[in-house]
Design an enzyme around this catalytic site. Structure first.
Site, short mmCIF file in Angstrom:
data_model
loop_
_atom_site.label_atom_id
_atom_site.label_comp_id
_atom_site.label_asym_id
_atom_site.label_seq_id
_atom_site.Cartn_x
_atom_site.Cartn_y
_atom_site.Cartn_z
N GLN A 78 5.63 4.77 1.40
CA GLN A 78 6.91 4.30 0.88
C GLN A 78 7.82 5.48 0.57
O GLN A 78 7.94 5.90 -0.57
CB GLN A 78 6.62 3.50 -0.40
CG GLN A 78 7.81 2.83 -1.02
CD GLN A 78 8.20 1.59 -0.28
OE1 GLN A 78 7.38 0.76 0.00
NE2 GLN A 78 9.46 1.47 0.04
N PHE A 79 8.50 6.01 1.60
CA PHE A 79 9.35 7.18 1.38
C PHE A 79 10.52 6.88 0.45
O PHE A 79 11.05 7.77 -0.21
CB PHE A 79 9.85 7.76 2.71
CG PHE A 79 11.03 7.04 3.31
CD1 PHE A 79 12.33 7.47 3.04
CD2 PHE A 79 10.85 5.94 4.13
CE1 PHE A 79 13.41 6.81 3.59
CE2 PHE A 79 11.92 5.28 4.68
CZ PHE A 79 13.21 5.70 4.40
N THR A 80 10.91 5.61 0.32
CA THR A 80 12.07 5.27 -0.51
C THR A 80 11.82 5.50 -2.00
O THR A 80 12.76 5.46 -2.79
CB THR A 80 12.53 3.82 -0.27
OG1 THR A 80 11.48 2.92 -0.62
CG2 THR A 80 12.96 3.62 1.17
#
Length: 147
Positions: A78-80
């Site tokens: 989950q890069f966000t």
């Protein structure tokens, strides 16, 4: 590393209509990696999450860990989680690690959990994923290797 931890009764991740990971009782982990994360960050968080006492004992107190209850993990990249929303209206993702670095740390993290005897299912790194879960409690925590 930054991880959103959600206690779950059941969860799954689907990519292009195909289930790529599915668990029953356990934890859903949304895993974010930043530029300077190293194996030690992954090791710290794997140990922290495996031993977090967030499952209820016979008296209804959060006193048991994932290891104590024999729970599973659904780990989703989950890069966000490193999105910066302080300025403007569009998040800035400059703090998120580049994919070639993030995938190595993410894989290391999942392998460290498996070495503890935990069954780990995953999504597909970098893919658009649909994550479904029944949040138990709800219990949701954020753990960070730097803070």
């Amino acid at each position: 590393m930054r991880i959103v931890v959600q206690r779950s009764k059941a969860a799954s991740v689907t990519v292009n209509g195909e289930v790529t990971g599915q668990i029953t009782k356990g934890l859903v982990l949304l895993v974010g990696v930043t530029h300077d994360d190293v194996e030690e960050d992954a090791r710290f968080l794997a140990d922290k999450i495996a031993n977090l006492r967030i499952f209820e004992d016979e008296n209804g107190k959060m006193n048991l860990s994932l290891l104590d209850v024999g729970g599973e993990i659904l780990s989703v990249s989950q890069f966000t989680l490193y999105g910066d929303c302080r300025k403007g209206r569009r998040p800035n993702f400059l703090a998120a690690a580049r994919p070639e670095h993030a995938i190595e740390i993410y894989r290391t993290f999942n392998q460290l959990l498996r070495q503890k005897g935990i069954h780990v299912e995953t999504g597909v790194f970098g893919a658009m994923m649909d994550v479904a879960l029944i949040n138990d409690g709800p219990v949701t925590l954020i753990v960070d290797s730097k803070e």
